[in-house]
Every structure is written in structure tokens, then in C-alpha cells.
Design a protein around this motif. Structure first.
Motif, PDB file in Angstrom:
ATOM      1  N   GLY B 230      29.052  41.513  18.486  1.00 40.88           N
ATOM      2  CA  GLY B 230      29.098  40.085  18.097  1.00 40.88           C
ATOM      3  C   GLY B 230      28.502  38.457  17.978  1.00 40.88           C
ATOM      4  O   GLY B 230      28.801  37.934  16.949  1.00 40.88           O
ATOM      5  N   GLU B 231      27.542  39.425  18.573  1.00 44.45           N
ATOM      6  CA  GLU B 231      26.684  38.124  19.083  1.00 44.45           C
ATOM      7  C   GLU B 231      25.636  38.006  17.623  1.00 44.45           C
ATOM      8  O   GLU B 231      24.797  37.774  17.126  1.00 44.45           O
ATOM      9  N   VAL B 233      26.172  37.707  14.584  1.00 53.30           N
ATOM     10  CA  VAL B 233      26.974  36.475  13.339  1.00 53.30           C
ATOM     11  C   VAL B 233      26.435  35.249  14.215  1.00 53.30           C
ATOM     12  O   VAL B 233      26.616  34.466  12.900  1.00 53.30           O
ATOM     13  N   GLU B 234      25.210  35.499  14.818  1.00 54.14           N
ATOM     14  CA  GLU B 234      23.730  34.244  14.894  1.00 54.14           C
ATOM     15  C   GLU B 234      23.519  34.075  13.047  1.00 54.14           C
ATOM     16  O   GLU B 234      23.429  34.480  12.257  1.00 54.14           O
ATOM     17  N   ARG B 248      29.940  36.515   5.364  1.00 54.53           N
ATOM     18  CA  ARG B 248      30.492  37.023   6.758  1.00 54.53           C
ATOM     19  C   ARG B 248      32.298  37.256   6.315  1.00 54.53           C
ATOM     20  O   ARG B 248      32.742  36.032   6.199  1.00 54.53           O
ATOM     21  N   GLU B 250      35.292  37.232   8.862  1.00 50.84           N
ATOM     22  CA  GLU B 250      36.315  37.282   9.985  1.00 50.84           C
ATOM     23  C   GLU B 250      37.466  38.496   9.897  1.00 50.84           C
ATOM     24  O   GLU B 250      37.987  38.912   9.251  1.00 50.84           O
ATOM     25  N   SER B 254      39.175  40.061  16.703  1.00 51.80           N
ATOM     26  CA  SER B 254      37.894  41.068  16.745  1.00 51.80           C
ATOM     27  C   SER B 254      36.915  39.854  16.808  1.00 51.80           C
ATOM     28  O   SER B 254      36.981  38.264  15.547  1.00 51.80           O
ATOM     29  N   ASP B 255      36.170  39.955  17.521  1.00 55.28           N
ATOM     30  CA  ASP B 255      34.655  38.635  17.794  1.00 55.28           C
ATOM     31  C   ASP B 255      34.204  39.586  17.148  1.00 55.28           C
ATOM     32  O   ASP B 255      32.013  38.712  16.651  1.00 55.28           O
ATOM     33  N   VAL B 256      33.668  40.548  15.954  1.00 52.57           N
ATOM     34  CA  VAL B 256      33.164  41.176  15.665  1.00 52.57           C
ATOM     35  C   VAL B 256      33.282  41.372  13.776  1.00 52.57           C
ATOM     36  O   VAL B 256      34.440  41.495  13.179  1.00 52.57           O
ATOM     37  N   PRO B 257      32.438  40.717  12.769  1.00 48.55           N
ATOM     38  CA  PRO B 257      32.494  40.111  11.602  1.00 48.55           C
ATOM     39  C   PRO B 257      32.882  41.633  10.634  1.00 48.55           C
ATOM     40  O   PRO B 257      31.766  42.649  10.864  1.00 48.55           O
ATOM     41  N   THR B 284      39.495  35.135   5.661  1.00 50.87           N
ATOM     42  CA  THR B 284      40.105  36.651   6.203  1.00 50.87           C
ATOM     43  C   THR B 284      40.843  37.349   4.839  1.00 50.87           C
ATOM     44  O   THR B 284      41.077  36.948   3.800  1.00 50.87           O
TER      45      THR B 284
END
Lengths: 312, 286
Positions: B230-231, B233-234, B248, B250, B254-257, B284
Motif C-alpha cells: 500500500g505504501e 502508491v506514493e 493507478r 484503486e 483495499s489500500d493496494v492499487p 474504479t
């Protein structure tokens, strides 16, 4: 088939023998002497030699992942030829520990070539397999040139003796040679069965073999030296019999598959039977003249080689 | 489980892996990502000694890996290569049985326990139906399953995966992703409690993002970033690392793209809004 070849072949030849001839024990009759002193030793020597070359061919094909690899290709045969040529040129005619000067000299030539080759390959451990193969081809040419120099400098008689030797032949009197080659066959068989899993892994490539836990460099060296030792002794006794080491594993693979524990057993029985049959043909078809067995194996081997190259 | 310190590898005078250090905890799924030529596969091959001449320190369960024989090492870590290469002549069952090699002596026959482990590996890899076929007759996806089954038959607690979805079509990629997730979720072998430990190297960012619990980014042989999926995506991070723009997507909940190289987009045909390089495009998929 292998047992049948060994049992029947001694009865076949320029003079057909019956069971009664053979059982006239005591060595008094001509038939019994032909059987026990000439044909049976010859058949046993051919069987041990064929089985050993079949096993060694199987190991070389896995070792180099090369379907056209055969045990005499890496300079062993030309090293042995050089040893034999040197012996003829020097006129040595002594016996050493039961080995004729020619056999001892060709063994020394073959094994010296193998050790030099292993040293050359050891200089490039990162690509040992490829170096071994290519250096082997270079050694082959080098020793062949030395043989030609000795032939050029020698007499007609010497040249003919060497030519006759390079065609391979299994003419022996008594069981001595067969009994001396038997331990070599046992060594080749033991190495083949003990390394059957390693040989399976080698066929899948070095990366896979190492990842499964194989000590690749050590296994390669042990296999190469053991096979070369066996081939050198086979060549010393029977000359460089061509194509047996190439053909036998391929034909067996078609029948029993690639798993080496099965392939090793098949190569022993078929390799032994094949050379016994070729040798029987070589001393029977043009009787009373004898053809060197190397001519028969090459005559059958060359078309097979082409089929192997051209098959889909 | 695995500690790597200052690992360096040079081939032909060129530095491929430069001073890489990381740890893999027991039961973790760590993915090493990076562009082609970053040194990912070489790093993996140092760990299992396919490349034997590396410098640095590798410890397995606190023991220096150099002290282990190759067989002992293979009992601790199994390996799935990028492809099965030109393997021919073996049935799937015979090939998977090769995974038992580190557990067998020279003249030792296959035991009932070996047969059970091979059956279990084929079942876990969903390759039971393939067992009688020859390896050379399999499709890319089927081969990948068989390679995974062979690694599972090795019965090692650490599984190394080298580009597990390379050369696969979308359906096969999805199957392999699902398979690896289920293998990671299954109990580790050897009676050790907890999940199997997985270390995968891949240039497939979406595979790494969806499957792994932690990522390491390798660039020109160096580990340049580590963190959770998840980090990643910075803004601008992926672009700097892979030197290309990304879109990206979403995933709700989930925080994972999902990421797609921006160059893939046909701006005329798609309804997507092109965003400036490095910006997240909130979208989406329908």
C-alpha cells in the motif's frame, strides 16, 4: 535377448559348433578348444565392452546435455590411438601386469588426454561444461595430428598395424582380457546406478540440478573421470569401437524412457548384446576372412546417426 | 528465517548485485521487484548457490548458509525457476519426484513417504491430472504448476520463486497467483508451525502488490526501497524506479492499487482521464 546372444554367439562362426563338440571337455578336441579358448572369451569381452560403452555413452549424453555426445568424442579415442601409435613406432613388445604393451600404452595415452582436458576445463570453472566439450574437440584434433606424424614417419607395416588397431577388434585368446575388463564394467555400472538421480537432474539443466541440492562441479568431475577411465580401458582392450556409445543409449531411451535407473539397466543388456552380435557378424559374414568389428558398428551407426539428425 | 547482509555478485567484471541486505521472517511473503536487469534473479540464484561466487553473508535460521552442504541447503529452500527450459523425456510424475533428491541417498529407493509427499505436492499445485503427461507436451501455465509442484515435493520451509508469472497468459497468471496464495497460506512443512515462507522476485508489479506482504525494490543491483504494498502508491515513486509513467486503479476495500504503464493506454479509445505523470488517477474499473 542379451543372455541369448551370449549363449548362442559362441556356437556361431566359421566353424559351427554343436553342444557335443563343446562338452567334449578336457580341451582335447578342436571344437572344445575353439569354444572355450577363443569364442567364449571373445563373446564375454565383447559383451563387457559393449555394456561399458553403452553406459559411458549414456552418462556422457546426460553430462553434456548433448544427444550426440559419445564416450570417445573428447579426445579419449585419439589419445589412445596416439598411445598405440607410439607403442608401434617404438617397437615395444612387452607385457606389463598382464597388459600387452599396446593396451598399456593406449590406456596411458587416453587417460593422459583426459587429465589434461580436466585441467584445461578447471581453468574456466564458471563454464566448465562448455570448456570441456570444446577443449575435447581441440584435443581430438591435436592427438590425431600426432598420430599422423607417427604414421608418416613409420614403416608401411607400422602404419597398417595402427590402421588395423583404430578399426577396433576383439581378437583374444583365453579369458584374461575379459576378466580384466569385467571390473571396469562393474565400475561403470556402479557409477551409473549410484548417480542415476544426478543424471536425471543433469538432463534438466544445471540451474535445476543445483537448486535441487546437487553438488554440480564435484559430480561432473567425478562422472567425467570415472567414465573416461572406463572408456580408456575399454579402448585399450578392444580399440576405439565407434558408435556403440552413441547408438545404444538412444535406442534404449526409445523403449524405456529417460529415467536413468531404467536406462542404465537397458544400456547394459542392449549394449552387451549389440557388440556381441556385431562381433559375431564381423567374424561370420565374410568367413573365413574377419572384418574389424569397428567397421560393422560404424556401418550400422552412420545411418542411425543420420536418422537421429533428421527425425522430426 | 533468512538474513542477507551485504550481498554482492560480480559476473565477468560487472557488478550485478551491490551490497544488498534484507531479512525474511518465518511465514512472510516478500517480493523483490524491479525492472529487467536490476539483479533480481541473480540475487535469488546467490541464495541457492546457482551462482556460487558471491560475497557477503547469508544466514538460514541463524546458521551461515555457506556451512550447509548443497543438499542441506535444498532441504531448507526450494526454487521455482523462470521456465522449465527444454526439459524432455520425463513424465510430470517423474519430474516432480526429482524434488525428493535432497532427501535421498545414492542407492536409496523411493519410500511410501516420498510417494505421499509427491502426491500432496501435485494436489497442492493442482497438477494431479497432468501426472501421466510428458513435461514437453504441457502449456506454459501447466509447466509453471509442475515446476511449483516439484519445488513443493522438496518439502522445504522457504520457497523461492523466480518470475512466476513471466511468459504466462492472463488466465494462467490468475491461476498461478491463486495457487501461490494458497501455498503461502498452507502450513509449512517439517512440522514447523505457521505458514510457508515465500520469497519471490518479479517485474510484474501487480503480482507483487496482490500477493506479497512486503516489497523490496531493486534498481541497478541495489535495494532502493522497502515497504508494504500500500505504501508504493506514493506519487512519483514508481515512475522514478521504473522510469515510465503509471496509471493507478484503486480497488474498493483495499489500500493496494493496480498499476498499468500509462503508455499502454489508447487515449482516443478509452474513457480514462489522462493525469499528469506520477499522479494517482482515481478510477474504479467497471
Amino acid at each position: 535377448m542379451s543372455a541369448a546372444a551370449v549363449v548362442i554367439a559362441p556356437f556361431v562362426g566359421a566353424r559351427a559348433l554343436s553342444l557335443a563338440d563343446v562338452l567334449a571337455w578336457g580341451g582335447k578336441t578342436g571344437g572344445a578348444r575353439i569354444f572355450w579358448e577363443l569364442r567364449l572369451p571373445r563373446v564375454l569381452l565383447a559383451w563387457f565392452c559393449g555394456a561399458t560403452l553403452g553406459l559411458c555413452g549414456m552418462i556422457f549424453q546426460a553430462l553434456f546435455r548433448n544427444p550426440l555426445a559419445e564416450p570417445t568424442m573428447l579426445g579419449v579415442a585419439s589419445g589412445a590411438s596416439f598411445g598405440a601409435a607410439f607403442c608401434i613406432y617404438m617397437g615395444w613388445n612387452v607385457s606389463l601386469f598382464g597388459f600387452s604393451a599396446m593396451a598399456a600404452s593406449s590406456f596411458v595415452g587416453a587417460f593422459a588426454c583426459v587429465l589434461a582436458l580436466q585441467c584445461a576445463a578447471g581453468l574456466r570453472p564458471d563454464r566448465e561444461g562448455a570448456t570441456l566439450l570444446l577443449a575435447g574437440v581441440a584435443f581430438n584434433f591435436f592427438f590425431s595430428s600426432l598420430v599422423m606424424i607417427l604414421q608418416y614417419m613409420g614403416t608401411y607395416n607400422d602404419s597398417f598395424r595402427l590402421l588395423r588397431w583404430t578399426l577396433g577388434g576383439i581378437q583374444v585368446i583365453g579369458l584374461g582380457e575379459a576378466l580384466r575388463l569385467a571390473p571396469v564394467f562393474v565400475l561403470a555400472a556402479a557409477v551409473s546406478f549410484a548417480s542415476a538421480r544426478e543424471l536425471d537432474l543433469l538432463l534438466c539443466g544445471p540451474e535445476m540440478a543445483v537448486a535441487r541440492g546437487m553438488e554440480l562441479v564435484r559430480a561432473r568431475r567425478v562422472l567425467f573421470l570415472a567414465v573416461s577411465f572406463c572408456v580408456a580401458l575399454s579402448v585399450a582392450f578392444c580399440g576405439p569401437v565407434a558408435f556403440v556409445g552413441l547408438m545404444v543409449p538412444h535406442l534404449c531411451r526409445l523403449v524405456v524412457g529417460s529415467l536413468h535407473r531404467n536406462l542404465a539397466a537397458a544400456s547394459i543388456f542392449f549394449g552387451g548384446a549389440f557388440l556381441v552380435l556385431c562381433d559375431t557378424a564381423s567374424r561370420t559374414l565374410w568367413s573365413p576372412m574377419e572384418l574389424p568389428v569397428g567397421i560393422i558398428t560404424s556401418f550400422l551407426g552412420a545411418p542411425f546417426f543420420l536418422w537421429l539428425l533428421l527425425r522430426k | 528465517m533468512l538474513e542477507v547482509e551485504g550481498l554482492c555478485l560480480s559476473i565477468g567484471g560487472r557488478e550485478i548485485v551491490k551490497d544488498v541486505s534484507f531479512r525474511v521472517e518465518r511465514g512472510e511473503f516478500l517480493a523483490v521487484v524491479g525492472p529487467n536487469g536490476a539483479g533480481k534473479s541473480s540475487l535469488l540464484k546467490c541464495l541457492n548457490r546457482v551462482h556460487p561466487r558471491w560475497k557477503g553473508e547469508v544466514r538460514l535460521n541463524s546458521l551461515p548458509a555457506r556451512r550447509l552442504s548443497q543438499k542441506a541447503l535444498a532441504r531448507q529452500m526450494s526454487y521455482v525457476p523462470q521456465s522449465a527450459g527444454d526439459i524432455a523425456g520425463f513424465t510430470v510424475r517423474q519430474f516432480v519426484e526429482q524434488g525428493r533428491y535432497p532427501w535421498k541417498g545414492a542407492f536409496e529407493a523411493e519410500s511410501a513417504e516420498d510417494a505421499r509427499i509427491v502426491e500432496e505436492a501435485l494436489r497442492l499445485a493442482k497438477a494431479e491430472d497432468l501426472s501421466g503427461r510428458f513435461v514437453e507436451s504441457l502449456s506454459g501455465g501447466e509447466r509453471q504448476k509442475v515446476l511449483i509442484a516439484t519445488a513443493l515435493a522438496q518439502d522445504a520451509p522457504l520457497l523461492l520463486l523466480d518470475e512466476p508469472t513471466a511468459y504466462l497468459d492472463y488466465r494462467s497468471q490468475a491461476e498461478v497467483l491463486e495457487l501461490i496464495r494458497s501455498i503461502h497460506g498452507a502450513e509449512a512443512p517439517g512440522g514447523s508451525a505457521g505458514r510457508r515462507t515465500v520469497l519471490a522476485v518479479t517485474h510484474d508489479l501487480n503480482f507483487a502488490l496482490q500477493a506479497a506482504g512486503r516489497l523490496i525494490v531493486l534498481s541497478e543491483g541495489r535495494a532502493v526501497w522497502t515497504g508494504k504494498p500500500g505504501e508504493l502508491v506514493e506519487p512519483g515513486l514508481l515512475e522514478r524506479l521504473f522510469r515510465t509513467d503509471f496509471l493507478r486503479f484503486e480497488d474498493a476495500g483495499s489500500d493496494v492499487p493496480f498499476v498499468v504503464p500509462a503508455e499502454f493506454r489508447n487515449t482516443k479509445a478509452s474513457g480514462l482521464r489522462p493525469g499528469p505523470a506520477g499522479d494517482a488517477v482515481p478510477c474504479t474499473p467497471k
